[in-house]
Design an enzyme around this catalytic site. Sequence first.
Site: not given
Length: 978
Positions: A242, A336
Amino acid sequence: MSSYGLGRRQFLATAVGVAAAWTQISGNAIAAPQLKQASRDNSVRVWLTDVSAGKWVAGQDDVLFKARRTANPLTIKIDDSVKYQKVQGFGAAMTDSSAWLIDKLSPAERTKLMKELFDPSKGIGLSLLRSPMGATDFNASGNYSYNDMPAGQTDPTLSNFSIQHDVPYIIPALRQALSLNPSIKVMANPWSPPGWMKTSDSMIGGTLKSEYTSALADYFVKFIQAYGEAGVPISYISPQNEPMGTPTWPGMFLSAYQEADLIQEIGKAFEANGISTKILAWDHNWDVPSYPETIFSDPAASKYTAGTGWHIYSGNPNYQTLVHNDYPSKETFITEATGGVWQDSDQTAFSEALGTWIINGTRNWANGVMLWNIALDPDRGPLNSDTAGIPMLRGLLTIDPADGRVTYNVDYHALAHASRFVKPGARRIYSNTFGEGSIENVAFQNPDGSKVLIAHNSGSAAKTFSVADGTHSFDYTLNAGDAVTFTYSGPAQSGRTPAATKVSDPTHDFTFKSASGPVTVTYDPALLLYQNSIRTGNKLVTYSLPIGASVQTTGRALSRSKWTATASAQPDWGVAANAIDGDINTRWSLGHGTTSGDWFQIDLGSPTSFNKIVFDTGVNNSFDYVTKYQIYVSNDGVDWGSAIASGSGGIGKIAVTLPTRTAQYIRIVSTAPSGFWWAIGDIEVYGSAHGTGSITAPAAIPNGLQLKNWTSKEGEQVTVAFNGTTDSKSFKISTDGSYTYTLPSGTSAMFTTKKLSSFPSPTFSDFKPERGMPRSKFTIRGSGFGDAQGLGTAYFGSSYAEIDTWSDTSISAYVPRGLPAGKVTVSVKGASGADAGGSSFDVIDLGPALPRTGWTAKASDASQWDAPGNMLDGNSDTRYSSGTGQYDGLWIQVDMGQTQIFSKIVLDVGGSVSDYARSADVYVSMDGTDWTKVSSVADGQRVHLISFPTQTARYIKVVNTGNVARSWWSVAEFNAYN
């Protein structure tokens, strides 16, 4: 500061809002299928999930293929001659918390559990594992990396590197999984490198110091070598989890340009050390496709980049196909995805996991799907003890370390529908699908030739559908919300009459040759929303422009000496004039999260001919960029007419190519909300020296390029060019030769042409309500507006409404900010830009709000970050938040300090646009004990004006009467009026 996109923290704490608790499924593991080397007969094995009955992937009676044609409009056609991506598998993450919890089980229970997770014959056969490199938000301890140093000290030679932290329980869990399923592939990535490599000198925040790029590459080498020696080979890595997130746990900002540089260093280090581990770019949310494409467009980084890792916290799976089409040789993984307490039911959780992540994820080219934590405890932890984690997520399993009890959650069962039956090395094969609200499905062929069809009824009623394979078909009825996996090795074909002759499928595949083998590019009308559109003559041309591709026009950049710039909003440090000052290091910034209707405008000084606009966020400011937009032009700055172009924006430079236009004003208007702030560091407008051309689909291309055409049943003409050579190639895309498209090696360009006359004529019918305050919600009804906004809009005078939802018969939107009181004309443009008509609206003025000096607030529930007093502070960027999903009885209370006279209150959610009360009761009191109800509302909205008979009271209480577990209740500002 700006909001840099949604990681899990923003997804949970800001954008979604969550419920206080969620009931786990008490269940057992699923008995593994005893799959035989199936004979080529007509029997089909059936595995059903009925969520409402608590039946999970349960074997049913076989069904039989029969040699018959089917006329069922819900017919799924299976065709194994059409093959797509190879499947690496399905799995989840062995986080520190998960491994620690598994280690707490007794040896016998641990072995049993691991078999149920990973054994292909006795369990669900998970074949992908994600293994974080160091601390995340889910640790049984605090922060750690593999090369920690005391504050202020560094270790560029990595002399202190060690994976000792992982030895007691993480590596043993990974090794045991590999022993049960040797086909498992492990993907690893850091949440943060060692703090000394970063500007923050901490695992929290900051960005990579450029002088440690090489050291970080060596860090990956040492990790892979150490894990390999420990018996855990690493198949994939990504440089950073991220990279555009802002967590309070370990994390790091990393721009696409920084990541491209880092990938080059990692790739070189891997080459030098004989490491074959593949590198995935991005590893963040669906809705920023320009990030991985920026890396793919850099040849030095792209050569080392195998593909993209995607997270599911904003956007949708269509973005995977968007990037696949642009760069079709790259792999795609969902790395994810997690469920949690914001999901209001087992059904919601199951549908999102199976329907969105697994079925639609793989239909959109995913080679594999990985959920997040394999296991968490009953308190949704353990959480990193050094950081402010959020105990809101759900693992595949819940393990109670106190008594060893294991609960198998809904996500485990959703994964099992795929992982038990679709084997590593399988290929996705052709099947048509019917989309959300109907039978959604995906089909595969295993290496042994057997086939798997996964189907999910995402509608609200039972549906009977047919499955056709060659000359045979069968029927099956699936209740609402249920799912089924079919496995079979037949059917034995007979005759030549196909079972399905009229199959509905709006998509189309184009297959091209490349040095690495055939590549497929998919046309899907759903992708048109994310491409660039222009009105040219009597046609609408929608085209893709991969990052790295470009369109050249005639003419030069215009002088900016007489230009002025304005915007719908600008902070003192980011004024609009910065975008036209010639300095890329200064910029205009919107100063808040983007909403539909925000805009940036240039006055060219006089009517000027132009055919191209380029806006650039700059390398150093690449976290804030222009997202979905429309382009308008005007000669007087008042009458803007219809949009002439639209696009999705992206990181770095955005080039908007237009038919030659003459106008004095240019306005760029946002068409979708975003967590990113719009920013422009520099803008150029190019004059039209000669020619009157515009973008058209290419009719001919030079040698080396490949060109294919197709016409849809609706009449859209689709043209795709593919560059399978090793160099960039250019071709003309205008009839007069004045527009040239340059296509990088390994990329495709898609052009969809539709006649404007084929759009239905938009018609305005009614408008409700007919009066309200700025930012209040309204609905326009009619017909022919278009299924998506496209070039359409709704005006209040010359101000743009903030569009919320758009369909062919209804537009839901918000009254623009800042409108003066009085009558204003509302007008609508359909998706093609055609006039739909309009009406008038009465903008009301509430007058001054009561002074709030001495006021206090409290609430029944409050987030640890967002106190009730925030709704009285005069700052709409702060807020009160409940910290729990909305429930009947949740309340806020304001003490005005003394008796006041009032007849209205306004609840404003500010930027938390989904966190408004759907319904509520309003009470008043003189003493805070005895309460009188003065109003009930059932039509909640972001800025809610609640009127009632004039009251004299000191206290006001608003009690939420809805149950919306998916959203917190937020109030940025609370005001009362007389």
